[in-house]
Design a protein around this motif. Structure first.
Motif, PDB file in Angstrom:
ATOM      1  N   HIS A  86       0.832  -1.203   0.000  1.00 20.36           N
ATOM      2  CA  HIS A  86       0.000   0.000   0.000  1.00 20.36           C
ATOM      3  C   HIS A  86       0.866   1.252   0.000  1.00 20.36           C
ATOM      4  O   HIS A  86       0.627   2.194  -0.758  1.00 20.36           O
ATOM      5  CB  HIS A  86      -0.927  -0.010   1.212  1.00 20.36           C
ATOM      6  CG  HIS A  86      -1.766   1.218   1.330  1.00 20.36           C
ATOM      7  ND1 HIS A  86      -1.331   2.350   1.978  1.00 20.36           N
ATOM      8  CD2 HIS A  86      -2.996   1.503   0.859  1.00 20.36           C
ATOM      9  CE1 HIS A  86      -2.269   3.269   1.918  1.00 20.36           C
ATOM     10  NE2 HIS A  86      -3.293   2.787   1.243  1.00 20.36           N
ATOM     11  N   GLY A 136      -4.060  -3.311  -1.136  1.00 22.84           N
ATOM     12  CA  GLY A 136      -3.210  -3.287   0.049  1.00 22.84           C
ATOM     13  C   GLY A 136      -3.968  -2.835   1.286  1.00 22.84           C
ATOM     14  O   GLY A 136      -3.827  -3.414   2.369  1.00 22.84           O
ATOM     15  N   PHE A 137      -4.793  -1.808   1.136  1.00 23.08           N
ATOM     16  CA  PHE A 137      -5.576  -1.299   2.262  1.00 23.08           C
ATOM     17  C   PHE A 137      -6.563  -2.347   2.756  1.00 23.08           C
ATOM     18  O   PHE A 137      -6.652  -2.614   3.957  1.00 23.08           O
ATOM     19  CB  PHE A 137      -6.320  -0.017   1.874  1.00 23.08           C
ATOM     20  CG  PHE A 137      -7.267   0.456   2.935  1.00 23.08           C
ATOM     21  CD1 PHE A 137      -6.796   1.141   4.033  1.00 23.08           C
ATOM     22  CD2 PHE A 137      -8.621   0.187   2.844  1.00 23.08           C
ATOM     23  CE1 PHE A 137      -7.659   1.562   5.037  1.00 23.08           C
ATOM     24  CE2 PHE A 137      -9.491   0.609   3.830  1.00 23.08           C
ATOM     25  CZ  PHE A 137      -9.013   1.294   4.930  1.00 23.08           C
ATOM     26  N   ARG A 153      -3.414   0.189  -4.573  1.00 18.15           N
ATOM     27  CA  ARG A 153      -3.444   0.772  -3.232  1.00 18.15           C
ATOM     28  C   ARG A 153      -4.652   0.267  -2.456  1.00 18.15           C
ATOM     29  O   ARG A 153      -4.563  -0.045  -1.271  1.00 18.15           O
ATOM     30  CB  ARG A 153      -3.457   2.292  -3.341  1.00 18.15           C
ATOM     31  CG  ARG A 153      -3.153   2.983  -2.036  1.00 18.15           C
ATOM     32  CD  ARG A 153      -2.996   4.467  -2.238  1.00 18.15           C
ATOM     33  NE  ARG A 153      -4.288   5.101  -2.261  1.00 18.15           N
ATOM     34  CZ  ARG A 153      -4.618   6.143  -3.015  1.00 18.15           C
ATOM     35  NH1 ARG A 153      -3.744   6.676  -3.816  1.00 18.15           N
ATOM     36  NH2 ARG A 153      -5.813   6.655  -2.965  1.00 18.15           N
TER      37      ARG A 153
END
Length: 122
Positions: free
Chosen positions: A86, A102-103, A99
């Protein structure tokens, strides 16, 4: 560290006192906002907002006996990989959904730990 290094490199300061110190008493020569610095600052804040709760949940999970040591290790490794991914995606301006993945993987790790602790306690 990344935010401070970027601010220094780009000549951006968070307040007029620092600007005056860097420019020899001429704060008007240094701007206080920069898109690159702000992006890295937001990445840093996002990491703090997610990593600090994870550490607390990880300790509660480990100390409560809700799972095995290998499970704690696996969840920590998955979370770490997700947060590194992220952060790299955030700082490197990688396009979505990198992103977001990853979050959400990190969020799922937090939710898993929290649910396991609650189920084990009650």
């Amino acid at each position: 560290m990344i935010v401070g290094f970027t601010r220094s490199k780009r000549g951006v300061t968070p307040n007029p006192e620092d600007a005056a110190a860097l420019t020899g008493g001429k704060p008007e020569l240094v701007k206080t906002t920069d898109a690159v610095v702000e992006r890295r600052r937001r990445a840093h804040l996002n990491d703090m907002e997610n990593i600090i709760p994870f550490i607390g949940l990880l300790f509660m999970y480990a100390l409560s006996g809700a799972g095995t040591a290998s499970c704690v290790t696996l969840v920590a490794q998955i979370f770490t990989a997700a947060r590194v991914g992220h952060t790299v995606a955030y700082i490197g301006s990688v396009r979505q959904p990198a992103r977001a993945i990853g979050f959400f993987v990190g969020l799922l790790c937090n939710l898993y730990l929290g649910a396991k602790v609650l189920i084990h306690m009650y």
